[in-house]
Design a protein around this motif. Sequence first.
Motif, short mmCIF file in Angstrom:
data_model
loop_
_atom_site.label_atom_id
_atom_site.label_comp_id
_atom_site.label_asym_id
_atom_site.label_seq_id
_atom_site.Cartn_x
_atom_site.Cartn_y
_atom_site.Cartn_z
N GLY A 124 -1.42 22.30 -14.86
CA GLY A 124 -1.02 20.95 -15.21
C GLY A 124 0.08 20.54 -14.25
O GLY A 124 1.12 21.21 -14.17
N LEU A 125 -0.12 19.47 -13.49
CA LEU A 125 0.83 19.05 -12.46
C LEU A 125 1.24 17.61 -12.69
O LEU A 125 0.39 16.72 -12.80
CB LEU A 125 0.20 19.20 -11.07
CG LEU A 125 1.04 18.71 -9.89
CD1 LEU A 125 2.27 19.58 -9.72
CD2 LEU A 125 0.21 18.69 -8.62
N ALA A 126 2.55 17.37 -12.75
CA ALA A 126 3.10 16.02 -12.84
C ALA A 126 4.03 15.82 -11.65
O ALA A 126 4.85 16.69 -11.35
CB ALA A 126 3.85 15.83 -14.15
N CYS A 127 3.91 14.68 -10.97
CA CYS A 127 4.75 14.45 -9.80
C CYS A 127 4.88 12.95 -9.54
O CYS A 127 4.04 12.16 -9.96
CB CYS A 127 4.19 15.15 -8.57
SG CYS A 127 2.56 14.57 -8.03
N PRO A 128 5.94 12.54 -8.82
CA PRO A 128 6.08 11.12 -8.47
C PRO A 128 4.98 10.69 -7.52
O PRO A 128 4.39 11.49 -6.79
CB PRO A 128 7.45 11.09 -7.77
CG PRO A 128 8.18 12.30 -8.27
CD PRO A 128 7.11 13.34 -8.45
N ALA A 129 4.70 9.37 -7.49
CA ALA A 129 3.63 8.84 -6.66
C ALA A 129 3.91 9.03 -5.17
O ALA A 129 2.97 9.12 -4.37
CB ALA A 129 3.43 7.35 -6.96
N ASP A 130 5.19 9.09 -4.80
CA ASP A 130 5.51 9.22 -3.37
C ASP A 130 5.63 10.67 -2.92
O ASP A 130 6.10 10.94 -1.81
CB ASP A 130 6.80 8.46 -3.04
CG ASP A 130 8.01 8.98 -3.81
OD1 ASP A 130 7.85 9.88 -4.66
OD2 ASP A 130 9.12 8.46 -3.56
N THR A 131 5.21 11.61 -3.77
CA THR A 131 5.21 13.02 -3.37
C THR A 131 4.26 13.22 -2.21
O THR A 131 3.13 12.71 -2.21
CB THR A 131 4.76 13.91 -4.55
OG1 THR A 131 5.64 13.70 -5.65
CG2 THR A 131 4.77 15.38 -4.15
N LYS A 132 4.71 13.95 -1.20
CA LYS A 132 3.86 14.20 -0.04
C LYS A 132 2.65 15.04 -0.45
O LYS A 132 2.79 16.04 -1.16
CB LYS A 132 4.64 14.93 1.05
CG LYS A 132 5.84 14.16 1.59
CD LYS A 132 5.40 12.87 2.28
CE LYS A 132 6.60 12.14 2.89
NZ LYS A 132 6.21 10.85 3.52
N SER A 151 0.84 -1.20 0.00
CA SER A 151 0.00 0.00 0.00
C SER A 151 0.87 1.25 0.00
O SER A 151 1.96 1.26 0.61
CB SER A 151 -0.90 0.02 1.23
OG SER A 151 -1.76 -1.11 1.25
N PRO A 152 0.41 2.31 -0.67
CA PRO A 152 1.19 3.55 -0.68
C PRO A 152 1.22 4.19 0.70
O PRO A 152 0.35 3.97 1.54
CB PRO A 152 0.43 4.42 -1.68
CG PRO A 152 -0.97 3.90 -1.67
CD PRO A 152 -0.83 2.42 -1.44
N GLU A 153 2.24 4.99 0.95
CA GLU A 153 2.32 5.72 2.20
C GLU A 153 1.08 6.60 2.36
O GLU A 153 0.62 7.21 1.39
CB GLU A 153 3.58 6.59 2.22
CG GLU A 153 4.88 5.80 2.27
CD GLU A 153 5.03 5.04 3.58
OE1 GLU A 153 4.60 5.56 4.62
OE2 GLU A 153 5.56 3.92 3.54
N PRO A 154 0.52 6.67 3.57
CA PRO A 154 -0.78 7.34 3.74
C PRO A 154 -0.77 8.84 3.49
O PRO A 154 -1.83 9.43 3.26
CB PRO A 154 -1.13 7.03 5.21
CG PRO A 154 0.19 6.75 5.87
CD PRO A 154 1.03 6.08 4.82
N ASP A 155 0.40 9.46 3.53
CA ASP A 155 0.44 10.92 3.37
C ASP A 155 0.94 11.35 2.00
O ASP A 155 1.43 12.45 1.81
CB ASP A 155 1.30 11.56 4.45
CG ASP A 155 2.73 11.03 4.46
OD1 ASP A 155 2.98 10.00 3.77
OD2 ASP A 155 3.59 11.62 5.14
N THR A 156 0.82 10.47 0.99
CA THR A 156 1.32 10.76 -0.35
C THR A 156 0.17 10.95 -1.32
O THR A 156 -0.98 10.61 -1.04
CB THR A 156 2.21 9.62 -0.86
OG1 THR A 156 1.43 8.42 -0.96
CG2 THR A 156 3.39 9.37 0.08
N VAL A 157 0.52 11.47 -2.52
CA VAL A 157 -0.51 11.66 -3.54
C VAL A 157 -1.03 10.31 -4.03
O VAL A 157 -2.19 10.21 -4.46
CB VAL A 157 0.03 12.50 -4.71
CG1 VAL A 157 0.40 13.90 -4.25
CG2 VAL A 157 1.22 11.83 -5.39
N ALA A 158 -0.20 9.28 -3.97
CA ALA A 158 -0.66 7.95 -4.39
C ALA A 158 -1.79 7.47 -3.49
O ALA A 158 -2.74 6.83 -3.94
CB ALA A 158 0.50 6.97 -4.37
N ALA A 159 -1.69 7.77 -2.20
CA ALA A 159 -2.74 7.36 -1.27
C ALA A 159 -4.03 8.14 -1.52
O ALA A 159 -5.13 7.58 -1.41
CB ALA A 159 -2.27 7.57 0.17
#
Length: 318
Positions: A96-104, A2-10
């Motif tokens: 338009g925003l691009a960022c890694p999945a683990d970005t806070k 599971s992704p970290e709870p405080d990231t954009v992936a979550a």
Amino acid sequence: MSPEPDTVAALGEFGLIRAVTGNRRQPKSTLLGPGDDAAVVAAPDGRVVATTDVLVQGVHFRLDWSTPEQVGRKAVAVNLADVAAMGATPSSVLLGLACPADTKAALVTELVDGMWAEANRAGVGLVGGDVVQSDQLVVSITALGDLGGRAPVTRSGARPGDILAVCGRLGWAAAGLAVLGRGFRSPVSVVNAQRAPEPPYPAGPAAALAGATAMIDVSDGLLADLGHVAAASEVGIDVHTPRLQISQKLREVGSALGADPLRWVLTGGEDHALAATFPPFVDLPEGWLRIGSVTMPESGVTVDGKAVGPDGGWAHWR
């Protein structure tokens, strides 16, 4: 895993969109804001001034030098300055925003807070956009503006005999970059000029109303950007350095770093002041300062009558 709870992936795409668009007040020019397939904004003039700019982490900003809020402000400011340079009043911005999945997630919300703050300073709203995953943080802003029934002020209207004037700070962002490059974080007023410029948005429409013949956003350096006006208008432009205002703060920073503040003023970019040419009989609008004149064709950009060297400002890929 599971992704970290405080990231954009979550949060997920739509959760992130809700986080950055919820509880925001839109101006009256926004007829339909975020939440549909596209936004609807008013265009009273019947024409829309449109511009876009991309900021890449490590190229246009560093998060060890700037907060996400300052990056957000800068991303919006550099675009709205282009709208103002056309003589238009800003009306809306899209992201338009691009960022890694683990970005806070907190980084993104702070970034967008800065965008909203700068948009509000210009009297516009953030009306929509898109978010995607990427290997690095990339921010793209599209800005729209309204001409209010006036002709756009382009780079190609300057004529010999016109006066040259500027509105806004010059040299401050370059001085701030020099300070940051030496590992310092003060004086804060100079460093913050690099982190988040403050373009004089109302000065663009005011110049258009006063009869400006050509105008440009000073993003790459005064001399470099005046070169664009000179080329488009097929004229020469001479900058009179005794007319330039160099603040005591810039002189102090220049003295501390062993640098010439006049060079920052002439060649430093990212202040996003406005430079314009006006007929000689025009009373300049409030805040505009006369700094030179438009000369005969083929003389290029000169400083006190002397030719400018090749290092006149910022150039991409150089």
